[in-house]
Scaffold this motif. Structure first.
Motif, PDB file in Angstrom:
ATOM      1  N   ALA A  86      -1.827  -3.410  10.092  1.00 41.33           N
ATOM      2  CA  ALA A  86      -0.858  -2.338  10.323  1.00 41.33           C
ATOM      3  C   ALA A  86       0.100  -2.692  11.459  1.00 41.33           C
ATOM      4  O   ALA A  86       0.785  -1.817  11.992  1.00 41.33           O
ATOM      5  CB  ALA A  86      -1.583  -1.035  10.637  1.00 41.33           C
ATOM      6  N   THR A  87       0.177  -3.957  11.803  1.00 40.73           N
ATOM      7  CA  THR A  87       0.969  -4.392  12.949  1.00 40.73           C
ATOM      8  C   THR A  87       2.454  -4.079  12.795  1.00 40.73           C
ATOM      9  O   THR A  87       3.095  -3.570  13.721  1.00 40.73           O
ATOM     10  CB  THR A  87       0.752  -5.896  13.186  1.00 40.73           C
ATOM     11  OG1 THR A  87      -0.591  -6.101  13.657  1.00 40.73           O
ATOM     12  CG2 THR A  87       1.719  -6.457  14.207  1.00 40.73           C
ATOM     13  N   GLY A  88       3.044  -4.382  11.651  1.00 40.43           N
ATOM     14  CA  GLY A  88       4.458  -4.089  11.451  1.00 40.43           C
ATOM     15  C   GLY A  88       4.742  -2.604  11.508  1.00 40.43           C
ATOM     16  O   GLY A  88       5.758  -2.163  12.068  1.00 40.43           O
ATOM     17  N   ALA A 344       4.534  -8.505   9.156  1.00 40.20           N
ATOM     18  CA  ALA A 344       5.740  -8.039   8.469  1.00 40.20           C
ATOM     19  C   ALA A 344       5.459  -7.034   7.365  1.00 40.20           C
ATOM     20  O   ALA A 344       6.385  -6.359   6.890  1.00 40.20           O
ATOM     21  CB  ALA A 344       6.488  -9.238   7.878  1.00 40.20           C
ATOM     22  N   SER A 345       4.230  -6.901   6.920  1.00 40.41           N
ATOM     23  CA  SER A 345       3.939  -6.138   5.703  1.00 40.41           C
ATOM     24  C   SER A 345       4.335  -4.670   5.793  1.00 40.41           C
ATOM     25  O   SER A 345       4.880  -4.096   4.846  1.00 40.41           O
ATOM     26  CB  SER A 345       2.457  -6.267   5.343  1.00 40.41           C
ATOM     27  OG  SER A 345       2.195  -7.553   4.827  1.00 40.41           O
ATOM     28  N   GLY A 346       4.053  -4.013   6.908  1.00 36.98           N
ATOM     29  CA  GLY A 346       4.399  -2.607   7.026  1.00 36.98           C
ATOM     30  C   GLY A 346       5.892  -2.362   6.952  1.00 36.98           C
ATOM     31  O   GLY A 346       6.357  -1.403   6.317  1.00 36.98           O
ATOM     32  N   LEU A 347       6.670  -3.233   7.587  1.00 34.30           N
ATOM     33  CA  LEU A 347       8.125  -3.105   7.530  1.00 34.30           C
ATOM     34  C   LEU A 347       8.659  -3.511   6.165  1.00 34.30           C
ATOM     35  O   LEU A 347       9.680  -2.988   5.713  1.00 34.30           O
ATOM     36  CB  LEU A 347       8.759  -3.931   8.643  1.00 34.30           C
ATOM     37  CG  LEU A 347       8.668  -3.267  10.026  1.00 34.30           C
ATOM     38  CD1 LEU A 347       8.785  -4.284  11.138  1.00 34.30           C
ATOM     39  CD2 LEU A 347       9.731  -2.177  10.170  1.00 34.30           C
ATOM     40  N   ARG A 348       7.975  -4.415   5.480  1.00 36.01           N
ATOM     41  CA  ARG A 348       8.366  -4.765   4.109  1.00 36.01           C
ATOM     42  C   ARG A 348       8.250  -3.554   3.198  1.00 36.01           C
ATOM     43  O   ARG A 348       9.099  -3.312   2.340  1.00 36.01           O
ATOM     44  CB  ARG A 348       7.470  -5.897   3.598  1.00 36.01           C
ATOM     45  CG  ARG A 348       7.776  -6.398   2.193  1.00 36.01           C
ATOM     46  CD  ARG A 348       7.086  -5.590   1.109  1.00 36.01           C
ATOM     47  NE  ARG A 348       5.654  -5.645   1.205  1.00 36.01           N
ATOM     48  CZ  ARG A 348       4.828  -4.828   0.571  1.00 36.01           C
ATOM     49  NH1 ARG A 348       5.293  -3.857  -0.202  1.00 36.01           N
ATOM     50  NH2 ARG A 348       3.524  -4.952   0.709  1.00 36.01           N
ATOM     51  N   MET A 349       7.196  -2.767   3.379  1.00 32.60           N
ATOM     52  CA  MET A 349       7.050  -1.545   2.589  1.00 32.60           C
ATOM     53  C   MET A 349       8.215  -0.599   2.827  1.00 32.60           C
ATOM     54  O   MET A 349       8.767  -0.005   1.889  1.00 32.60           O
ATOM     55  CB  MET A 349       5.732  -0.861   2.945  1.00 32.60           C
ATOM     56  CG  MET A 349       4.492  -1.662   2.595  1.00 32.60           C
ATOM     57  SD  MET A 349       3.019  -0.814   3.205  1.00 32.60           S
ATOM     58  CE  MET A 349       1.734  -1.913   2.602  1.00 32.60           C
ATOM     59  N   LEU A 350       8.604  -0.449   4.090  1.00 27.62           N
ATOM     60  CA  LEU A 350       9.733   0.410   4.424  1.00 27.62           C
ATOM     61  C   LEU A 350      11.036  -0.153   3.878  1.00 27.62           C
ATOM     62  O   LEU A 350      11.948   0.595   3.524  1.00 27.62           O
ATOM     63  CB  LEU A 350       9.809   0.585   5.946  1.00 27.62           C
ATOM     64  CG  LEU A 350       8.759   1.543   6.515  1.00 27.62           C
ATOM     65  CD1 LEU A 350       8.510   1.266   7.977  1.00 27.62           C
ATOM     66  CD2 LEU A 350       9.199   2.991   6.310  1.00 27.62           C
ATOM     67  N   TYR A 351      11.125  -1.469   3.785  1.00 27.24           N
ATOM     68  CA  TYR A 351      12.311  -2.104   3.211  1.00 27.24           C
ATOM     69  C   TYR A 351      12.482  -1.702   1.747  1.00 27.24           C
ATOM     70  O   TYR A 351      13.594  -1.415   1.296  1.00 27.24           O
ATOM     71  CB  TYR A 351      12.185  -3.620   3.340  1.00 27.24           C
ATOM     72  CG  TYR A 351      13.341  -4.409   2.768  1.00 27.24           C
ATOM     73  CD1 TYR A 351      14.579  -4.423   3.402  1.00 27.24           C
ATOM     74  CD2 TYR A 351      13.190  -5.157   1.604  1.00 27.24           C
ATOM     75  CE1 TYR A 351      15.635  -5.167   2.885  1.00 27.24           C
ATOM     76  CE2 TYR A 351      14.239  -5.900   1.078  1.00 27.24           C
ATOM     77  CZ  TYR A 351      15.464  -5.893   1.732  1.00 27.24           C
ATOM     78  OH  TYR A 351      16.504  -6.626   1.212  1.00 27.24           O
ATOM     79  N   GLU A 352      11.376  -1.645   1.004  1.00 31.42           N
ATOM     80  CA  GLU A 352      11.473  -1.209  -0.390  1.00 31.42           C
ATOM     81  C   GLU A 352      11.868   0.267  -0.466  1.00 31.42           C
ATOM     82  O   GLU A 352      12.669   0.658  -1.321  1.00 31.42           O
ATOM     83  CB  GLU A 352      10.152  -1.436  -1.122  1.00 31.42           C
ATOM     84  CG  GLU A 352      10.180  -1.028  -2.591  1.00 31.42           C
ATOM     85  CD  GLU A 352      11.153  -1.836  -3.445  1.00 31.42           C
ATOM     86  OE1 GLU A 352      11.482  -1.383  -4.553  1.00 31.42           O
ATOM     87  OE2 GLU A 352      11.588  -2.937  -2.997  1.00 31.42           O
TER      88      GLU A 352
END
Length: 399
Positions: A86-88, A344-352
């Motif tokens: 959950a770092t991002g 980066a994964s959490g921010l990648r979700m927000l990017y979608e």
């Protein structure tokens, strides 16, 4: 658990995301420069106009210098955070609260991970010494999450063949979604037959039941909601941010049965209260969830309130969470297909969510989405952190 929240107080006005994958020719610095550059460009903001930065990375750098050096940031506050997978999302949460507090006008949340140049196959991390009361930490991640499968079957009387079919559908769905995503690590559909015939990794988890190990970065530009239209005519408003850290007693608690993540239940309830969501099945247009392994996504559908207990496997097989279903889940391919560079994964979700809510998702664009949920899980069954955000393209919640 509840919090006052900051619903509609801050907005995302720009985002960037790199390609995810085995990027042997791209350094951590390269990824940061690319993601931040895209986010700044989409917001029409110069680097020197950003008041503060929050950087999330599990193991690809120490301190804020990881970001300030490659970007040439002179004497601005850069805070490095870490919270497992959950770092991002943690970087995003802290950045949003900084703006909502009035401390800053313009901030950026950035997440990055470089996993393919570590000399280690998989997620490289070092656990601190403990007292031995957390036996789940002695298991590999696939082994720990593989326990969800038989536990779910036992509790709800699901035949193992039916559960296997549902797990296969999750992998098939997410690869099919990712095939339409130009930034995904894996951009090919995979047949159900191939998924089920894949070599086993742990328990009944095969290769295609596990998320990828990848490199990547993502970034978000955040401002006060009342200033958002100064940057873009289609801002995304933050409705809820919730983080729950568990007591990590699952390994020794007889009541814990591996069919739910209590941390997810708590963080979801808090997020829905902040956002004013009465029925997530009706009020949410799409969800990006932490599908680190296929049975995880099945359990999450119930923990997030998208279906009833013991019903998720049926809804999965009925296509309820497919791109054309009532609630599309992981429309960008999820961790499974897009990849999982931890920071980066959490921010990648927000990017979608950003792309979908602005109508910019291309071939995978949904019809008139208005509210999105993102969910990150860090740790293992029995002891983890869970993050849930709700964002929307309108002020207030549209039912």
């Amino acid at each position: 658990m509840s919090s006052r929240g900051i619903a509609d107080k801050v907005a995302i006005v720009g985002m960037g995301c790199t390609q995810f994958g085995e990027l042997w020719d791209r350094s951590t610095d390269d990824l940061l420069i690319d993601a931040v550059g895209e986010a700044l460009g989409s917001a029409g903001v110069d680097r020197d106009d950003v008041d503060a930065f929050w950087l999330g990375t599990l193991g690809s750098g120490q301190s804020g210098l990881t970001l300030s050096r490659p970007l040439g940031i002179d004497y601005r506050p850069v805070t490095r955070v870490e919270n497992y997978c959950a770092t991002g999302s943690e970087a995003f949460r802290n950045a949003c609260y900084a703006v909502a507090s009035g401390a800053y006008d313009r901030v950026m949340a950035v997440g990055v991970e470089k996993l393919k140049d570590s000399g280690f196959s998989g997620l490289l991390r070092t656990d601190p010494p403990d007292d031995g009361t957390a036996p789940e930490l002695s298991l590999t991640a696939p082994a720990a999450f593989s326990l969800l499968d038989p536990a779910y079957c036992t509790r709800y009387g699901v035949h193992p063949d039916q559960m296997r079919e549902a797990m296969t559908h999750i992998a098939w769905k997410n690869h099919r979604n990712g095939a339409l995503n130009p930034k995904a690590q894996f951009r090919a559909e995979v047949s159900r037959e191939k998924i089920e015939a894949a070599p086993k990794v742990a328990g009944r988890l095969g290769v295609f039941d596990c998320s990828g190990v990848s490199d990547g970065a993502a970034a978000a530009m955040i401002v006060r909601a009342e200033d958002a239209l100064d940057y873009t005519d289609r801002p995304i408003y933050v409705k809820a941010l919730s983080l729950a850290a568990g007591p990590m007693r699952g390994g020794v608690d007889p009541a814990f049965d591996f069919t739910s993540f209590p941390e997810v239940v708590h963080s979801a309830a808090d997020a829905y209260a902040q956002a004013g969501i009465a029925d997530p099945r009706r009020d949410i247009s799409l969800a990006e969830v932490h599908d680190c392994f296929t049975p995880t996504e099945i359990v999450l559908m119930e923990d997030l309130g998208f279906t009833d207990r013991g019903q998720a496997w049926k809804d999965v097989l009925a296509g309820e969470f497919d791109a054309s279903g009532r609630l599309p889940v992981n429309i960008d391919g999820g961790l499974k297909s897009f990849g999982h560079p931890v920071g980066a994964s959490g921010l990648r979700m927000l990017y979608e969510a950003w792309l979908q809510l602005r109508g910019e998702a291309g071939a995978r664009q949904l019809s008139d989405p208005h509210t999105a949920l993102t969910h990150n899980l860090g740790g293992r069954p029995g002891g983890c952190v869970s993050f849930v955000s709700v964002v929307g393209n309108e002020l207030g919640i549209r039912g």
